[in-house]
Design a protein around this motif. Structure first.
Motif, PDB file in Angstrom:
ATOM      1  N   LYS A  84       1.257  -1.246   0.230  1.00  0.00           N
ATOM      2  CA  LYS A  84      -0.128  -0.049   0.117  1.00  0.00           C
ATOM      3  C   LYS A  84       0.824   1.051  -0.263  1.00  0.00           C
ATOM      4  O   LYS A  84       0.641   2.243  -0.878  1.00  0.00           O
ATOM      5  N   VAL A  85       1.703   1.001   0.804  1.00  0.00           N
ATOM      6  CA  VAL A  85       2.972   2.735   0.741  1.00  0.00           C
ATOM      7  C   VAL A  85       3.277   2.312  -0.707  1.00  0.00           C
ATOM      8  O   VAL A  85       3.485   3.686  -0.978  1.00  0.00           O
ATOM      9  N   ILE A  86       4.261   1.625  -1.271  1.00  0.00           N
ATOM     10  CA  ILE A  86       4.393   1.784  -2.298  1.00  0.00           C
ATOM     11  C   ILE A  86       3.384   2.092  -3.237  1.00  0.00           C
ATOM     12  O   ILE A  86       3.681   3.545  -4.566  1.00  0.00           O
ATOM     13  N   GLU A  87       2.061   1.389  -3.317  1.00  0.00           N
ATOM     14  CA  GLU A  87       1.394   2.037  -4.807  1.00  0.00           C
ATOM     15  C   GLU A  87       0.812   3.181  -4.892  1.00  0.00           C
ATOM     16  O   GLU A  87       0.971   3.710  -5.593  1.00  0.00           O
ATOM     17  N   TRP A  88       0.326   3.349  -3.100  1.00  0.00           N
ATOM     18  CA  TRP A  88       0.322   5.292  -2.833  1.00  0.00           C
ATOM     19  C   TRP A  88       0.929   5.544  -3.177  1.00  0.00           C
ATOM     20  O   TRP A  88       0.257   7.324  -3.720  1.00  0.00           O
ATOM     21  N   LYS A 119       3.367  16.935   0.441  1.00  0.00           N
ATOM     22  CA  LYS A 119       3.088  18.077   0.820  1.00  0.00           C
ATOM     23  C   LYS A 119       2.511  17.424   2.097  1.00  0.00           C
ATOM     24  O   LYS A 119       1.618  15.982   2.299  1.00  0.00           O
ATOM     25  N   PRO A 120       2.954  18.232   3.009  1.00  0.00           N
ATOM     26  CA  PRO A 120       2.989  17.428   4.423  1.00  0.00           C
ATOM     27  C   PRO A 120       1.443  17.154   4.688  1.00  0.00           C
ATOM     28  O   PRO A 120       0.454  16.249   5.680  1.00  0.00           O
ATOM     29  N   GLU A 121      -0.392  17.748   4.525  1.00  0.00           N
ATOM     30  CA  GLU A 121      -1.122  17.581   4.780  1.00  0.00           C
ATOM     31  C   GLU A 121      -1.814  16.138   3.964  1.00  0.00           C
ATOM     32  O   GLU A 121      -2.831  15.992   4.296  1.00  0.00           O
ATOM     33  N   LYS A 122      -0.955  15.783   2.973  1.00  0.00           N
ATOM     34  CA  LYS A 122      -1.067  14.853   2.484  1.00  0.00           C
ATOM     35  C   LYS A 122      -0.792  13.113   3.053  1.00  0.00           C
ATOM     36  O   LYS A 122      -1.727  12.284   3.469  1.00  0.00           O
ATOM     37  N   TYR A 161      -2.592  12.770   6.126  1.00  0.00           N
ATOM     38  CA  TYR A 161      -3.597  11.666   6.450  1.00  0.00           C
ATOM     39  C   TYR A 161      -3.582  10.941   6.212  1.00  0.00           C
ATOM     40  O   TYR A 161      -4.497  10.118   6.236  1.00  0.00           O
ATOM     41  N   GLU A 162      -3.689  11.022   4.889  1.00  0.00           N
ATOM     42  CA  GLU A 162      -4.341  10.092   3.802  1.00  0.00           C
ATOM     43  C   GLU A 162      -3.478   8.957   4.105  1.00  0.00           C
ATOM     44  O   GLU A 162      -4.829   7.574   4.159  1.00  0.00           O
ATOM     45  N   ILE A 195      -5.525   5.189   5.292  1.00  0.00           N
ATOM     46  CA  ILE A 195      -5.341   3.829   4.513  1.00  0.00           C
ATOM     47  C   ILE A 195      -4.434   2.547   5.666  1.00  0.00           C
ATOM     48  O   ILE A 195      -5.137   1.594   5.040  1.00  0.00           O
ATOM     49  N   LEU A 196      -4.150   3.092   5.960  1.00  0.00           N
ATOM     50  CA  LEU A 196      -2.822   2.154   7.245  1.00  0.00           C
ATOM     51  C   LEU A 196      -3.806   1.827   8.608  1.00  0.00           C
ATOM     52  O   LEU A 196      -3.020   1.416   8.682  1.00  0.00           O
ATOM     53  N   GLY A 197      -4.824   2.686   8.856  1.00  0.00           N
ATOM     54  CA  GLY A 197      -5.971   1.770   9.711  1.00  0.00           C
ATOM     55  C   GLY A 197      -4.738   3.032  10.983  1.00  0.00           C
ATOM     56  O   GLY A 197      -4.830   2.463  12.093  1.00  0.00           O
ATOM     57  N   ASN A 198      -4.436   4.063  10.956  1.00  0.00           N
ATOM     58  CA  ASN A 198      -3.332   5.128  11.307  1.00  0.00           C
ATOM     59  C   ASN A 198      -2.193   4.061  12.902  1.00  0.00           C
ATOM     60  O   ASN A 198      -1.974   4.925  13.353  1.00  0.00           O
TER      61      ASN A 198
END
Length: 260
Positions: free
Chosen positions: A88-92, A152-155, A157-158, A162-165
């Protein structure tokens, strides 16, 4: 009574173009000879710390900003991402067109499909400073944390959502990067783990750092020291300050505290 000192690497023990200054090497060596404990406490994953650092006599290492903790040969804490989380980290990251660096226990990993020149320059700088060769993302194994460059820092949070925080990102303004690690894990949790193991209290602990991911450890120990080259937030927060890393900051501070 033995004291214990925790040292960040980049901007603290290490300075680009110099490496670890001779004054810092001699100071750490004398600290250990004087009967005190010395521990590396870095944001770098274990696979991105040169092997030569482990031969300087340090009693332990905290790597990955607290995701890996080792003291006197015993592993006390070890986080790792799941294969699904890595995917997920790679794809996003690729969808957002940012630079991806996965930071592993054995190595660091880069996106071979990213042809951006700024990313290539950053990768080469990372390889030079860490004395390693990054491997393609597809070969990544044993990953406790990662960094997105030019996000961008605000991104952030997405991807956290996705990773369930389960992971939290810290923005590093000078490097224009967001460093992600498991939620609730930081350098201070790594220090607490070692202090519990070695029986030394926070009142006899010293920490040296320069970056935003050093904030928790600077607050946690009694003697939190910001390097002269530290980011403004840390300089404001730290109760003690010393010279820049390339101006004998480590040696001067250890002498001031009468540890050497």
């Amino acid at each position: 009574m033995s004291k214990i000192a925790f040292f960040d690497i980049d901007g603290t023990l290490f300075w680009p173009g110099i490496g670890i200054p001779d004054s810092a090497k001699r100071a750490v060596d004398q600290l250990i000879k004087n009967g005190h404990k010395a521990v590396i406490c870095t944001g770098r994953s274990r696979g991105m710390v040169p092997e030569s650092y482990f031969h300087m006599g340090f009693h332990g290492v905290i790597c990955g900003a607290g995701t890996y903790v080792e003291y006197e040969g015993n592993v006390l804490h070890h986080d790792q991402m799941t294969n699904d989380e890595i995917k997920k980290v790679i794809e996003w990251g690729r969808k957002e067109k940012v630079g991806i660096i996965l930071e592993g226990d054995e190595n660091g990993y880069y996106d071979s499909k990213n042809c951006d020149e700024t990313y290539k320059t950053m990768r080469k700088k990372t390889e030079h400073n860490c004395e390693t060769i990054l491997q393609p993302l597809e070969e990544a194994v044993h990953i406790p944390k990662w960094t997105y460059h030019y996000l961008k820092p605000e991104k952030k949070y997405e991807i956290e959502e996705i990773l369930g925080n389960r992971y939290t990102g810290i923005y590093h303004e000078p490097e224009d990067a967001v460093e992600f690690m498991p939620a609730g894990i930081n350098k201070a949790t790594g220090i607490a783990c070692i202090l519990e193991n070695c029986g030394i209290g926070r009142e006899d602990a010293y920490a040296f750092g320069d970056s935003v991911n050093d904030m928790e450890m600077i607050r946690y120990v009694k003697y939190g020291v910001a390097m002269g080259n530290a980011v403004p937030e840390l300089l404001k927060e730290a109760p003690y300050k010393t010279a820049r890393a390339d101006e004998d900051g480590i040696a001067l501070a250890l002498k001031k505290f009468e540890l050497i």
